[in-house]
Design a protein around this motif. Structure first.
Motif, mmCIF file in Angstrom:
data_model
loop_
_atom_site.group_PDB
_atom_site.id
_atom_site.type_symbol
_atom_site.label_atom_id
_atom_site.label_comp_id
_atom_site.label_asym_id
_atom_site.label_seq_id
_atom_site.Cartn_x
_atom_site.Cartn_y
_atom_site.Cartn_z
ATOM 1 N N LEU A 126 0.828 -1.202 0.000
ATOM 2 C CA LEU A 126 0.000 0.000 0.000
ATOM 3 C C LEU A 126 0.867 1.259 0.000
ATOM 4 C CD1 LEU A 126 -2.546 1.722 0.350
ATOM 5 C CD2 LEU A 126 -2.484 1.193 2.789
ATOM 6 N N SER A 129 2.119 2.275 -3.336
ATOM 7 C CA SER A 129 1.132 2.474 -4.408
ATOM 8 C C SER A 129 0.726 3.933 -4.528
ATOM 9 C CB SER A 129 -0.117 1.627 -4.131
ATOM 10 O OG SER A 129 -0.847 2.176 -3.059
ATOM 11 N N GLU A 130 0.096 4.262 -5.666
ATOM 12 C CA GLU A 130 -0.419 5.611 -5.883
ATOM 13 C C GLU A 130 -1.573 5.929 -4.935
ATOM 14 O OE1 GLU A 130 0.482 8.199 -7.835
ATOM 15 O OE2 GLU A 130 2.303 7.033 -8.182
ATOM 16 N N ASP A 131 -2.268 4.873 -4.466
ATOM 17 C CA ASP A 131 -3.409 5.098 -3.585
ATOM 18 C C ASP A 131 -3.003 5.706 -2.244
ATOM 19 O OD1 ASP A 131 -5.209 4.117 -5.438
ATOM 20 O OD2 ASP A 131 -5.019 2.053 -4.733
ATOM 21 N N LYS A 137 -7.910 8.927 -3.152
ATOM 22 C CA LYS A 137 -7.544 7.629 -3.709
ATOM 23 C C LYS A 137 -7.532 6.551 -2.631
ATOM 24 C CE LYS A 137 -4.822 9.230 -7.665
ATOM 25 N NZ LYS A 137 -3.497 9.225 -8.322
ATOM 26 N N ALA A 138 -7.084 6.915 -1.442
ATOM 27 C CA ALA A 138 -7.048 5.938 -0.354
ATOM 28 C C ALA A 138 -8.458 5.512 0.036
ATOM 29 C CB ALA A 138 -6.310 6.516 0.848
ATOM 30 N N LYS A 139 -9.401 6.472 0.077
ATOM 31 C CA LYS A 139 -10.786 6.129 0.414
ATOM 32 C C LYS A 139 -11.410 5.243 -0.668
ATOM 33 C CE LYS A 139 -12.201 10.378 1.087
ATOM 34 N NZ LYS A 139 -13.131 11.500 1.397
ATOM 35 N N ALA A 141 -9.787 3.243 -2.599
ATOM 36 C CA ALA A 141 -9.145 1.928 -2.469
ATOM 37 C C ALA A 141 -9.765 1.139 -1.320
ATOM 38 C CB ALA A 141 -7.646 2.104 -2.244
ATOM 39 N N GLU A 144 -12.850 -0.474 -2.582
ATOM 40 C CA GLU A 144 -12.523 -1.659 -3.382
ATOM 41 C C GLU A 144 -12.114 -2.823 -2.488
ATOM 42 O OE1 GLU A 144 -10.830 1.088 -7.061
ATOM 43 O OE2 GLU A 144 -9.467 -0.059 -5.800
ATOM 44 N N ALA A 157 -6.085 1.290 4.283
ATOM 45 C CA ALA A 157 -6.312 2.421 3.386
ATOM 46 C C ALA A 157 -7.001 3.571 4.115
ATOM 47 C CB ALA A 157 -7.150 1.971 2.189
ATOM 48 N N LYS A 569 -12.946 0.601 -10.799
ATOM 49 C CA LYS A 569 -11.522 0.275 -10.925
ATOM 50 C C LYS A 569 -11.305 -1.227 -11.096
ATOM 51 C CE LYS A 569 -7.009 1.586 -9.095
ATOM 52 N NZ LYS A 569 -6.287 2.317 -8.023
#
Length: 681
Positions: A126, A129-131, A137-139, A141, A144, A157, A569
């Motif tokens: 994690l 990653s870009e997230d 982006k973290a939210k 992710a 997901e 995340a 995604k």
């Protein structure tokens, strides 16, 4: 959604709750609303089970003792010291933890330490990653990860999102739910305390309140700490805010069981298998139009007083808007006894034709039944439940309140027809007794019977006209309902079966009308020599036009504009007709997290989504505040357990998460979402 969950610890529901433009409730469909309500005895047994196993340390002690004694083969009771020794030797721990007050920083540190202990590789993936670079982006992710049944990855995340945006209250509510799922209730309470100090938005997709989600998550944390009495008012408040939050409903049932309020607990458990809250009873026979609150439920045949509801009205649970109408042909009725004689043979011939058609339809249905059962065995559980609900709806179509009221009126009219026939039979018997044995008996009998027969024919014709009118209305309504149900199926075999059922309803109804006509003309024919002024020959002639039974189209993906296609995604969700599926692409860094042990989570996930508020629609001069959305509930294997879709105006909106097609619409999703923790049991 299932009625009772067998998993021993926390159930997870993830809801992507997005703002709607209007406070007005919109039509929507929840698949679970089509399921029957379980029996009271089943709910009472579940309450007893909850009291033994789901009420914290004190509630679990007796059950743990019994299980261990059975496991160890110990005939004598175990002392508390022996119990603890047995637990330690077996590597077990009592499920209830002690309440411990934590600061937010301590709770976050504990959660991070838990993840570092259990999923160091996932945390590392994690971070790379870009997230991990933005809160949004973290939210996303975390959403997901929840859909992939990885609450540990979701928690990681969300911790990242909080570090990047510490003032986001919904992130903390989500994190609190994830920590409950991971059996960290003290940490969850501290996080939820912090969320309570920040402003939460009002309202969400499908009307589910973020405040209700926070209250529910807090209540589950308290339940898992053995604090059922403190949890109870939180669940009640959550349900006042969001009556359709079925997770709070089942959680409240557990709290009530643990505080000894068993009757109310059983009532709530019976209602927890269906998404929509218990409706307020409506006036019997009121047409059903789903607009947010379902009408009174259908009662079973063994409950004539109507106190025991079993299923929701068909028109609430299914889209029957594509049903077809049927017009029963006008049946020529005799205006005099002489015309009755002339039409008798025609009624007999038409009756024979209709009865043959009814038998043929029944034979086709019988041939389909065996093949239908075999082809369903390979379907996912929710699809099988949906198809079973369609079966049940088809069987009970005549018992729907609106349809039943029409048939009740029809039966009353039919009884009037029979009253006329029976009345004339009695009258003729009196005439016969009055003239029997007299020298001029025949002319005396004719003098009495001919005018009586003429008068009775007029009365019979009036009664038959009313009967035919009411029968046509009832048959048309049931036919439209049954063909509407057929239109819900993408299975050509079941669609054919339902269509044949509707045709059987119409043809059999019309055959009943023709038989009533033939009954009278047959009586007139039998008594013609004494009751008809001038006899005539009965020849077969046309007494009715053809009976056409149009069929609804096979469902091909859209019903009520409530079909659904979502791409977020790595996840693609599809719901249409009686089918539902979830496809997962490469999970990326989420795949580095291990699967959480079943002793921590049930793996259930509910996702509710809607359009982004105020999104601008291409080709229009102003933005719109669109209402509409969906939810899906998934089990640990990624299979659908429940789905629901909200109708809305057609529009194309921009997107932050991915394309969402609801009916023929394409809507954007905002980044807001909420984790809803379910009961540990």
């Amino acid at each position: 959604m299932t009625f009772f969950h067998k998993s021993p610890w926390a159930a997870l529901a993830c809801a992507l709750l997005l703002s709607t433009a209007s406070a007005q409730t919109q039509p929507w469909r929840a698949w679970s609303d089509a399921l029957p309500r379980p029996a009271l005895e089943e709910a009472q047994d579940k309450v007893a089970e909850l009291q033994a196993t789901a009420c914290g340390e004190s509630g679990n002690a007796g059950a743990l003792l019994a299980q261990l004694e059975n496991h160890l083969g110990n005939a004598s009771p175990l002392s508390p010291q022996a119990l603890q020794a047995a637990l330690d030797s077996a590597g077990l721990q009592p499920p209830a933890q002690r309440p411990v007050a934590l600061s937010l920083s301590s709770a976050l540190a504990h959660a991070q330490a838990w993840l570092e202990q259990h999923d160091p590789a996932g945390l590392k993936a994690l971070a790379a990653s870009e997230d991990a670079r933005s809160a949004a982006k973290a939210k996303a992710a975390a959403l997901e990860a929840t859909l992939l049944n990885k609450p540990n990855a979701a928690a990681a995340a969300l911790l990242t999102a909080h570090r990047l945006d510490p003032k986001d209250a919904e992130t903390l509510v989500n994190l609190g739910g994830a920590l409950v799922v991971l059996a960290l209730p003290n940490e969850a309470l501290a996080v939820l305390d912090a969320a309570n100090q920040l402003p939460l938005p009002i309202g969400g997709a499908l009307g589910w309140s973020p405040q209700a989600v926070a209250l529910n998550n807090r209540g589950v944390a308290l339940l898992d700490l053995g604090q059922a009495g403190s949890a109870e008012p939180l669940f009640r408040q959550a349900l006042r805010l969001t009556p359709d939050l079925v997770e709070a409903r089942s959680n409240l049932a557990r709290a009530l069981a643990c505080t000894g309020k068993t009757a109310e607990a059983a009532t709530l458990l019976r209602a927890s298998g269906r998404r929509t809250a218990q409706p307020t009873p409506a006036t019997p026979g009121t047409p059903v139009t789903p607009t947010g609150v379902p009408p009174a439920e259908v009662t079973s045949d063994d409950d004539p007083e109507g106190t025991e509801e079993t299923t929701r009205p068909i028109e609430w649970a299914f889209d029957i808007s594509h049903g077809k109408g049927v017009n029963l042909p006008n049946l020529k009725l005799p205006g005099s006894p002489k015309e009755a004689l002339e039409l008798n043979a025609s009624y007999g011939a038409l009756s024979t034709t209709l009865v043959g058609r009814v038998h043929g339809l029944a034979q086709q249905q019988s041939q389909l039944i065996s093949s239908l059962g075999a082809q369903r065995l390979g379907e996912p559980p929710l699809v099988q439940l949906r198809q079973a609900a369609l079966d049940a709806a088809l069987v009970q179509s005549r018992r729907e309140p609106r349809i039943r009221s029409l048939w009740t009126a029809t039966e009353q009219a039919d009884r009037e027809v029979q009253r006329v026939i029976d009345g004339f039979n009695q009258e003729f018997s009196g005439f016969y007794a009055q003239t029997a044995g007299q020298v001029d008996a025949l002319p005396r009998l004719q003098a009495l019977c001919i005018p009586a027969m003429s008068s009775a024919t007029n009365s019979w014709r009036a009664a038959m006209n009313l009967y035919a009118t009411r029968l046509a209305k009832a048959a048309e309504a049931q036919y439209r309902l049954e063909t509407g149900l057929a239109a819900n199926s993408s299975d050509s075999q079941w669609h054919l079966f339902a269509s044949l059922t509707a045709e059987h309803t119409a043809v059999n109804s019309y055959a009943t009308l023709v038989n009533s006509a033939a009954q009278w003309t047959g009586l007139v024919t039998t008594l013609a020599t004494v009751c008809v002024e001038s006899e005539t020959t009965s020849l077969v002639q046309e007494v009715a036009g053809p009976l056409h039974t149009p069929r609804a189209d096979l469902c091909s993906g859209t019903m009520d504009h409530l079909s659904l296609s979502v791409s977020i995604k790595v996840v693609q969700i599809s719901v249409s007709c009686d089918k539902a599926s979830l496809k997962v692409a490469s999970p990326g860094w989420i795949g580095a997290f291990g699967k959480v042990d079943k002793s921590f989570t049930s793996g259930d996930v509910t996702v509710s989504a809607g359009a982004e508020i105020g999104a601008e629609v291409p080709l229009t001069s102003a933005g719109i505040k669109a209402a509409g959305g969906f939810y899906v509930t998934l089990n640990a294997e990624g299979e659908f357990k429940d789905v629901g879709v909200l109708a809305e105006a057609k529009a194309s909106l921009s997107t932050k998460v991915g394309p969402v097609k609801i009916g023929s619409s394409v809507k954007g999703l905002s980044g807001r979402w909420s984790l809803i923790a379910g009961s540990s049991h």
